[in-house]
Scaffold this motif. Structure first.
Motif, PDB file in Angstrom:
ATOM      1  N   ARG A  89      -2.539   4.448  -3.767  1.00  0.00           N
ATOM      2  CA  ARG A  89      -1.857   3.761  -2.763  1.00  0.00           C
ATOM      3  C   ARG A  89      -1.119   2.374  -3.349  1.00  0.00           C
ATOM      4  O   ARG A  89      -1.272   1.116  -2.971  1.00  0.00           O
ATOM      5  N   SER A 112       0.957  -1.181  -0.106  1.00  0.00           N
ATOM      6  CA  SER A 112      -0.097  -0.104   0.052  1.00  0.00           C
ATOM      7  C   SER A 112       0.830   1.333   0.072  1.00  0.00           C
ATOM      8  O   SER A 112       1.020   1.768   1.153  1.00  0.00           O
ATOM      9  N   GLY A 113       1.407   1.629  -1.162  1.00  0.00           N
ATOM     10  CA  GLY A 113       2.139   2.749  -1.330  1.00  0.00           C
ATOM     11  C   GLY A 113       3.624   2.672  -0.855  1.00  0.00           C
ATOM     12  O   GLY A 113       3.918   1.459  -0.169  1.00  0.00           O
TER      13      GLY A 113
END
Length: 340
Positions: free
Chosen positions: A198, A50-51
């Motif tokens: 993300r 996520s990112g």
């Protein structure tokens, strides 16, 4: 691609997927890194996250024991210290030199038997500088020496979300060629303009010591930190893309205008080589006070360098419409003249 995907969605588009990430997305990441650095990165050596922030938290949770130390180069992205402390590590601060390059002597003085890693960020936030090949390779040699001295692994944690935002022919250095224990953490949030989606990743060389243990740790931490997996929709989009190289002429145009505006106002700064930040010197020692006056009296919103660990500077972003940058020309001249 997103429109085509949602118009004809594959089975389980929004369902649970592998915590490591979709094979197609990992193949795309490996191909992107291979083209960027002329160095093979294989899908089994990639974990989708996520990112880049998620990637760094996963990495630090995976490699740190309580009270292990991680060197942070100053100035630094402010959240690094919290990521390290989240994993029960200890941030150790080390100044970049006046040209915002690595001082190997300074780094050497910070390495101890507790050192587990050093975070490298290039193109650099907040300064916009790109760390030179000499800097990166000299650091790699130092880390090898210190590993031997302390008989302890030291990771180069390479945070590189701005690799496609480079200007004036300045090239990104291949970190995998500089050192044998690189963990690469990045995302497509910045260069593809997808910050809200993300979509990030972790990548390692297939020859890194303990490869499978590291990948397993990343997957486990990805889940137990609550990320579970990178967003499935955007992973499916990545899997459909042939390449991720984007033209950055619009950013270069904004960089050039920002440089022109700051030069006209007589601010002192290093010309941005990559990313979309610039880090001029404050005309007064108290950069916090300078930024307060900038916003209150001149309607110019800037960030004090103190927040990045380097007082006496301030950060500006040119990830803005050209009209906004042009509109700052006269206020910035008035601001600078206020402190003459």
């Amino acid at each position: 691609e997103l429109s085509a995907l949602t118009a004809n969605p594959p089975k389980n588009l929004h369902g649970y997927i592998s915590n490591q990430g979709l094979p197609g997305a990992r193949e795309t990441v490996g191909r992107f890194l291979g083209d960027l650095y002329n160095h093979p990165i294989y899908p089994e050596s990639v974990v989708m996250t996520s990112g880049a922030g998620g990637a760094l938290n996963v990495v630090l949770k995976s490699i740190l024991n309580p009270n292990d130390e991680v060197i942070v180069l100053v100035p630094y992205f402010v959240e690094y210290k919290y990521y390290i402390m989240n994993a029960q590590g200890v941030p150790v601060y080390c100044n970049l030199d006046e040209n915002f390059q690595i001082s190997v002597e300074e780094v050497a003085s910070k390495i101890t038997a507790r050192t587990k890693g050093i975070i490298i960020n290039t193109p650099h936030n907040p300064t916009g500088c790109i760390l030179s090949r000499e800097s990166i390779f000299s650091l790699g040699e130092l880390l090898k020496e210190k590993e031997a001295e302390f008989n302890n692994p030291i990771y180069m944690i390479y945070d590189a979300p701005y690799t496609q935002l480079t200007y004036d022919g300045v090239e990104n250095v291949n970190p995998f060629a500089s050192y044998h224990r690189v963990i690469y953490a990045s995302s497509f949030s910045k260069d593809l303009g997808l910050a809200g989606e993300r979509i990030g990743f972790i990548a390692v060389d297939k020859e890194i010591e303990g490869h499978q243990t590291l990948i397993s740790a990343f997957i486990f931490a990805n889940r137990t930190l609550g990320f579970v997996n990178a967003p499935a929709l955007m992973q499916n989009v990545l899997a459909r893309l042939d390449q991720l190289v984007t033209e950055q002429e619009e950013y270069r145009e904004r960089r050039d205008l920002m440089v022109e505006v700051l030069e006209e106002a007589n601010f002192e700064f290093h010309k941005t080589q990559g990313g979309f930040f610039i880090f001029p010197k404050s005309p007064i020692p108290d950069d916090v006070e300078f930024c307060r006056i900038a916003v209150e009296k001149f309607n110019v919103l800037i960030v004090p360098g103190t927040g990045f660990g380097r007082p006496g500077y301030f950060r500006m972003s040119f990830s803005l419409p050209l009209s906004t940058i042009e509109g700052a020309r006269e206020p910035l001249k008035a601001l600078r003249n206020y402190f003459k």
